[in-house]
Design a protein around this motif. Sequence first.
Motif, mmCIF file in Angstrom:
data_model
loop_
_atom_site.group_PDB
_atom_site.id
_atom_site.type_symbol
_atom_site.label_atom_id
_atom_site.label_comp_id
_atom_site.label_asym_id
_atom_site.label_seq_id
_atom_site.Cartn_x
_atom_site.Cartn_y
_atom_site.Cartn_z
ATOM 1 N N GLY A 238 0.775 -1.229 0.000
ATOM 2 C CA GLY A 238 0.000 0.000 0.000
ATOM 3 C C GLY A 238 0.805 1.277 0.000
ATOM 4 N N GLN A 239 2.061 1.217 -0.407
ATOM 5 C CA GLN A 239 2.928 2.394 -0.348
ATOM 6 C C GLN A 239 3.158 3.056 -1.707
ATOM 7 O OE1 GLN A 239 4.176 3.228 3.024
ATOM 8 N NE2 GLN A 239 2.432 1.833 3.139
ATOM 9 N N CYS A 240 2.723 2.466 -2.772
ATOM 10 C CA CYS A 240 3.179 2.893 -4.099
ATOM 11 C C CYS A 240 2.180 3.728 -4.900
ATOM 12 C CB CYS A 240 3.560 1.660 -4.933
ATOM 13 S SG CYS A 240 4.898 0.677 -4.220
ATOM 14 N N ASP A 241 1.036 4.050 -4.333
ATOM 15 C CA ASP A 241 -0.011 4.680 -5.134
ATOM 16 C C ASP A 241 -0.010 6.202 -5.087
ATOM 17 O OD1 ASP A 241 -0.886 2.180 -5.898
ATOM 18 O OD2 ASP A 241 -2.294 2.023 -4.206
ATOM 19 N N GLU A 242 0.607 6.814 -4.094
ATOM 20 C CA GLU A 242 0.537 8.271 -3.951
ATOM 21 C C GLU A 242 1.405 8.989 -4.981
ATOM 22 O OE1 GLU A 242 -0.638 9.075 0.703
ATOM 23 O OE2 GLU A 242 1.314 9.712 -0.030
ATOM 24 N N LYS A 243 0.872 10.096 -5.499
ATOM 25 C CA LYS A 243 1.607 10.954 -6.427
ATOM 26 C C LYS A 243 1.370 12.404 -6.031
ATOM 27 C CE LYS A 243 1.631 9.949 -10.814
ATOM 28 N NZ LYS A 243 1.185 9.699 -12.214
ATOM 29 N N LEU A 244 2.345 13.256 -6.339
ATOM 30 C CA LEU A 244 2.182 14.686 -6.087
ATOM 31 C C LEU A 244 1.395 15.367 -7.202
ATOM 32 C CD1 LEU A 244 5.700 15.733 -4.723
ATOM 33 C CD2 LEU A 244 3.584 15.391 -3.436
ATOM 34 N N CYS A 245 1.476 14.818 -8.404
ATOM 35 C CA CYS A 245 0.803 15.407 -9.549
ATOM 36 C C CYS A 245 0.722 14.345 -10.649
ATOM 37 C CB CYS A 245 1.544 16.659 -10.046
ATOM 38 S SG CYS A 245 3.336 16.490 -10.110
ATOM 39 N N ALA A 246 0.078 14.704 -11.742
ATOM 40 C CA ALA A 246 -0.201 13.711 -12.780
ATOM 41 C C ALA A 246 1.038 13.267 -13.538
ATOM 42 C CB ALA A 246 -1.243 14.259 -13.755
ATOM 43 N N GLU A 247 1.891 14.224 -13.931
ATOM 44 C CA GLU A 247 3.063 13.856 -14.718
ATOM 45 C C GLU A 247 4.141 14.926 -14.596
ATOM 46 O OE1 GLU A 247 1.314 15.660 -18.940
ATOM 47 O OE2 GLU A 247 1.806 13.538 -18.754
ATOM 48 N N GLY A 248 5.382 14.504 -14.900
ATOM 49 C CA GLY A 248 6.513 15.408 -14.830
ATOM 50 C C GLY A 248 7.498 14.999 -13.758
ATOM 51 N N ASP A 249 8.688 15.613 -13.778
ATOM 52 C CA ASP A 249 9.727 15.313 -12.795
ATOM 53 C C ASP A 249 9.192 15.531 -11.380
ATOM 54 O OD1 ASP A 249 11.599 14.716 -14.740
ATOM 55 O OD2 ASP A 249 12.376 16.765 -14.832
ATOM 56 N N GLY A 250 9.477 14.559 -10.512
ATOM 57 C CA GLY A 250 9.127 14.703 -9.104
ATOM 58 C C GLY A 250 7.685 14.416 -8.766
ATOM 59 N N CYS A 251 6.848 14.097 -9.745
ATOM 60 C CA CYS A 251 5.437 13.828 -9.468
ATOM 61 C C CYS A 251 5.223 12.481 -8.796
ATOM 62 C CB CYS A 251 4.618 13.888 -10.755
ATOM 63 S SG CYS A 251 4.256 15.553 -11.325
ATOM 64 N N ALA A 252 6.013 11.510 -9.162
ATOM 65 C CA ALA A 252 5.852 10.147 -8.658
ATOM 66 C C ALA A 252 7.219 9.618 -8.237
ATOM 67 C CB ALA A 252 5.255 9.256 -9.752
ATOM 68 N N PRO A 253 7.230 8.594 -7.388
ATOM 69 C CA PRO A 253 8.522 8.054 -6.965
ATOM 70 C C PRO A 253 9.310 7.450 -8.119
ATOM 71 C CG PRO A 253 6.726 6.662 -6.204
ATOM 72 C CD PRO A 253 6.101 7.899 -6.747
ATOM 73 N N VAL A 254 10.616 7.606 -8.062
ATOM 74 C CA VAL A 254 11.493 6.983 -9.048
ATOM 75 C C VAL A 254 11.427 5.466 -8.909
ATOM 76 C CG1 VAL A 254 13.891 6.798 -9.839
ATOM 77 C CG2 VAL A 254 13.017 8.995 -9.027
ATOM 78 N N THR A 255 11.381 5.015 -7.661
ATOM 79 C CA THR A 255 11.208 3.585 -7.380
ATOM 80 C C THR A 255 10.250 3.446 -6.207
ATOM 81 O OG1 THR A 255 13.067 3.506 -5.797
ATOM 82 C CG2 THR A 255 13.570 3.045 -8.107
ATOM 83 N N CYS A 256 9.639 2.293 -6.094
ATOM 84 C CA CYS A 256 8.832 1.964 -4.922
ATOM 85 C C CYS A 256 9.082 0.501 -4.595
ATOM 86 C CB CYS A 256 7.352 2.219 -5.155
ATOM 87 S SG CYS A 256 6.367 1.891 -3.669
#
Length: 488
Positions: free
Chosen positions: A431-449
């Motif tokens: 349950g740790q991999c679903d959060e995002k800061l925004c839809a797309e672009g650098d830094g929006c989602a984790p590089v790895t989970c």
Amino acid sequence: LRSLLLTGLCCAATLARADYMDHFVLREDVGNHKAPYLGDAQLVVIPIEVAGFPPIDVAALQHFFSPDDPNGFVKYYETASLGRYRPRVTVAPKVSYATCPLPAAQFPTCTVARGDINAFTAGMDMMRDVIKKSDQAGFDFAAFDVNGRKGTADGWIDGVMLLTNVPFGGIAFPFGFFNRGDNLNGSNSGPLVVDGIKIGHFAIAGENDQFVMVHEFGHVLGLTDLYDESGKYDGLYLSVMGTWGYDPNIPLPDAETRFRLRWANWHQVQGRQRVTIHPAETTGEVYRLGTGDEYFLVENRGPGDAFDRSLPERGLAVFHVDRTVKLGGQEGQFVERILDCVNCDPWHPYIRLLQADGQFEIEHAGRFGRGDLFGPGSFLRPDPRAIAVSELNAANSTNFYSGAVSGVRLEDVRLLPDGSIEVTLDAPESGQCDEKLCAEGDGCAPVTCGEPEKKPGCSVGDGLLPALGLLLLEQGLRRRKQRVLRRA
């Protein structure tokens, strides 16, 4: 933020769905509430020189704000953002005053004391006059809108800074929120409008102090203060928005600030992982343990060549973050954060730096030094008593502030010769991999989970050894056949 905003609340605008310096509770309000923080930006510094005070060294100012100064404003923000934010700064012609531009009856020495509410209206009049004088002298403000929420010009200035030579600390001021006077475009209230460009916010520094401007401009980007205005302790160390003496040893932004600005290479931990964390100043790596509003961030900090030079040693900085602490999205709530700051409680601030030695010297004595970063032999584990963290329960643990066990661990730290740090991190297993800061672009989602995906053909477990075995078997059969033939 230097608190000159303690008055004027009665004339504040009607609450709206946005706020100033909210540390990205909202991130869709670039323009009217935040300057663009990604991509190219054109900023302007206007020197304000009052006769009778030390003159402004314009040449030194131009150097500090140029890309050529390895320790200057531009290089700082490019380094902190991994090149994702690329400001270019023009030093405008000086605006000169023969006498103090503030009312003599209230400011006989032109000195603005910290928290002086009398400077509220007078200061706004001065800001308006400086922009008016610059515009009348032919300065083209239209050239300073190249970026916005969508990465293109949006009618709002990319950033404006005022540097004065009078005795004054610094402030980032939401002029458009408080203005009820002339907007320089034929009407009253709201942002100033010159050359078709709106100016809603100013970063201001006094006493020719260019270093203060590095901090104050952070507010224009949407960041709140992370020091302790109440004086109980110093506030957050290892942060340009926190405890810093405004000297040449500029600290990088803390991990939470870079994470929120999308300036970090963010890795989400899931389960138990052995990872190598590289220096923040070169890779921007941040490891996040936990999700939601309360979590832990880990980064590799140490003395750098240009920034973070005052750090005593290299190690892992561990931040306990709770975004439920006094952050909000309604316009005008920034005033509450000035009166009751987000980092005013040393035992439960918005961002707390955990200390490896467990001495709690930051909370008790306002001291940060050797032994506070996590290095070989140090660890961070849950407190099985499940008691809420407080001065009476100064347990160095990964428990949430409620006392609940978070499932987070840090142990087996190893410092490598190249400055990288190996560490074993534990977080919940799902349950740790679903959060995002925004839809797309650098830094929006984790590089790895979680554990990195294994690449076919590159892992021992993916058939490399069987393939080698077949190859060796084939070579062995060939040699055996050759020996048989020779005997025959």
